[in-house]
Design a protein around this motif. Structure first.
Motif, PDB file in Angstrom:
ATOM      1  N   LEU A  56       0.834  -1.207   0.000  1.00 26.54           N
ATOM      2  CA  LEU A  56       0.000   0.000   0.000  1.00 26.54           C
ATOM      3  C   LEU A  56       0.868   1.256   0.000  1.00 26.54           C
ATOM      4  O   LEU A  56       0.580   2.217  -0.725  1.00 26.54           O
ATOM      5  CB  LEU A  56      -0.955   0.005   1.195  1.00 26.54           C
ATOM      6  N   ALA A  60       0.853   4.057  -2.952  1.00 30.92           N
ATOM      7  CA  ALA A  60       0.587   5.453  -2.603  1.00 30.92           C
ATOM      8  C   ALA A  60       1.716   6.368  -3.067  1.00 30.92           C
ATOM      9  O   ALA A  60       1.469   7.474  -3.569  1.00 30.92           O
ATOM     10  CB  ALA A  60       0.376   5.588  -1.096  1.00 30.92           C
ATOM     11  N   GLN A  61       2.957   5.905  -2.921  1.00 24.44           N
ATOM     12  CA  GLN A  61       4.092   6.727  -3.356  1.00 24.44           C
ATOM     13  C   GLN A  61       4.060   6.938  -4.864  1.00 24.44           C
ATOM     14  O   GLN A  61       4.263   8.059  -5.338  1.00 24.44           O
ATOM     15  CB  GLN A  61       5.417   6.075  -2.938  1.00 24.44           C
ATOM     16  N   ASN A  63       1.449   6.887  -6.710  1.00 28.09           N
ATOM     17  CA  ASN A  63       0.302   7.750  -6.968  1.00 28.09           C
ATOM     18  C   ASN A  63       0.671   9.223  -6.766  1.00 28.09           C
ATOM     19  O   ASN A  63       0.347  10.072  -7.601  1.00 28.09           O
ATOM     20  CB  ASN A  63      -0.859   7.343  -6.059  1.00 28.09           C
ATOM     21  N   ILE A  97      -5.831   8.419  -4.191  1.00 28.01           N
ATOM     22  CA  ILE A  97      -5.061   8.665  -2.962  1.00 28.01           C
ATOM     23  C   ILE A  97      -6.001   8.816  -1.767  1.00 28.01           C
ATOM     24  O   ILE A  97      -5.658   8.421  -0.651  1.00 28.01           O
ATOM     25  CB  ILE A  97      -4.079   9.860  -3.107  1.00 28.01           C
ATOM     26  N   TYR A 100      -6.715   5.310  -0.795  1.00 34.65           N
ATOM     27  CA  TYR A 100      -5.543   4.769  -0.103  1.00 34.65           C
ATOM     28  C   TYR A 100      -5.499   5.265   1.341  1.00 34.65           C
ATOM     29  O   TYR A 100      -5.257   4.486   2.266  1.00 34.65           O
ATOM     30  CB  TYR A 100      -4.245   5.179  -0.812  1.00 34.65           C
ATOM     31  N   ASN A 101      -5.709   6.569   1.521  1.00 35.17           N
ATOM     32  CA  ASN A 101      -5.668   7.140   2.865  1.00 35.17           C
ATOM     33  C   ASN A 101      -6.744   6.540   3.770  1.00 35.17           C
ATOM     34  O   ASN A 101      -6.484   6.240   4.938  1.00 35.17           O
ATOM     35  CB  ASN A 101      -5.819   8.665   2.806  1.00 35.17           C
ATOM     36  N   ILE A 111       0.967   5.999   5.367  1.00 33.99           N
ATOM     37  CA  ILE A 111       1.419   6.082   3.974  1.00 33.99           C
ATOM     38  C   ILE A 111       2.008   7.467   3.720  1.00 33.99           C
ATOM     39  O   ILE A 111       1.720   8.414   4.448  1.00 33.99           O
ATOM     40  CB  ILE A 111       0.288   5.752   2.970  1.00 33.99           C
ATOM     41  N   ASN A 113       2.883  11.199   2.339  1.00 31.12           N
ATOM     42  CA  ASN A 113       2.062  12.370   2.011  1.00 31.12           C
ATOM     43  C   ASN A 113       2.703  13.244   0.938  1.00 31.12           C
ATOM     44  O   ASN A 113       2.079  14.185   0.468  1.00 31.12           O
ATOM     45  CB  ASN A 113       1.839  13.232   3.258  1.00 31.12           C
ATOM     46  N   GLN A 144       1.723   0.624 -10.383  1.00 30.03           N
ATOM     47  CA  GLN A 144       0.682   0.719  -9.369  1.00 30.03           C
ATOM     48  C   GLN A 144      -0.372  -0.380  -9.572  1.00 30.03           C
ATOM     49  O   GLN A 144      -0.822  -1.007  -8.610  1.00 30.03           O
ATOM     50  CB  GLN A 144       0.023   2.101  -9.451  1.00 30.03           C
TER      51      GLN A 144
END
Length: 188
Positions: A56, A60-61, A63, A97, A100-101, A111, A113, A144
């Motif tokens: 995850l 996220a990174q 993204n 995102i 994901y959050n 994750i 920011n 991803q």
């Protein structure tokens, strides 16, 4: 007669003590095996949760990097249609995102920011190769998708499975839009 009885009593007591000791040791060993099995299961669950979190975080990174790169494209491109397509991609990535959050929060995962890519550094160059930026976006979108597919196939967590399905739909849309944008810029 007393001499024959005493050794037999001592022998009987010795046999009883030995049997009790062996029975007690067997109980202890059996109990330890249960603990070992429980520990093994717990360690396996912890390893799975670590892998889920790692995947995850990786998704996220990527993204966040895509959002930063698409902003580069929006600043460099002058064509309104190209900017509109880039805005659609950005909107998809911002929605992802958020998902994901939400999932990270529900599963107590931290994750990133901030992106690893710096838009200002890219824009500071004399010439920004938009095709290269779009290629990097495509690569990160595909990565991803792969990460989410791995997450979905390796987890029993329903939240992660749903996240992968929902995010992948948007990622495929973003990938399609990125390829259209790339073709549009090449033909201009």
């Amino acid at each position: 007669m007393m001499n024959n009885v005493t050794p037999k009593i001592i022998q009987s007591i010795f046999v009883c003590v030995a049997m009790l000791t062996l029975t007690r040791c067997d109980f202890i060993f059996t109990d330890d095996n249960k603990t070992t099995d429980e520990e093994r299961i717990e360690n396996n669950e912890i390893a799975i949760q670590k892998d889920e979190a790692k995947l995850l975080v990786e998704a996220a990174q990527d993204n966040l990097d895509i959002i930063e790169l698409i902003n580069v494209v929006k600043e460099v491109e002058t064509d309104s249609t190209s900017k509109h397509i880039a805005s659609i991609i950005e909107k998809n990535q911002l929605e992802i995102i958020e998902e994901y959050n939400k999932t990270a929060k529900e599963n107590v995962i931290s994750i990133p920011n901030y992106p690893n890519i710096n838009k200002k550094e890219i824009l500071a160059k004399e010439s920004v190769p938009v095709n290269d930026v779009l290629h990097t976006i495509s690569v990160k979108l595909n990565k991803q998708i792969d990460v989410l597919n791995t997450l979905s196939s390796n987890t029993n967590n329903r939240d992660f499975k749903q996240l992968a399905v929902q995010a992948n739909k948007k990622l495929y849309t973003s990938l399609d839009k990125t390829l259209k944008l790339k073709n549009r810029i090449v033909t201009q």
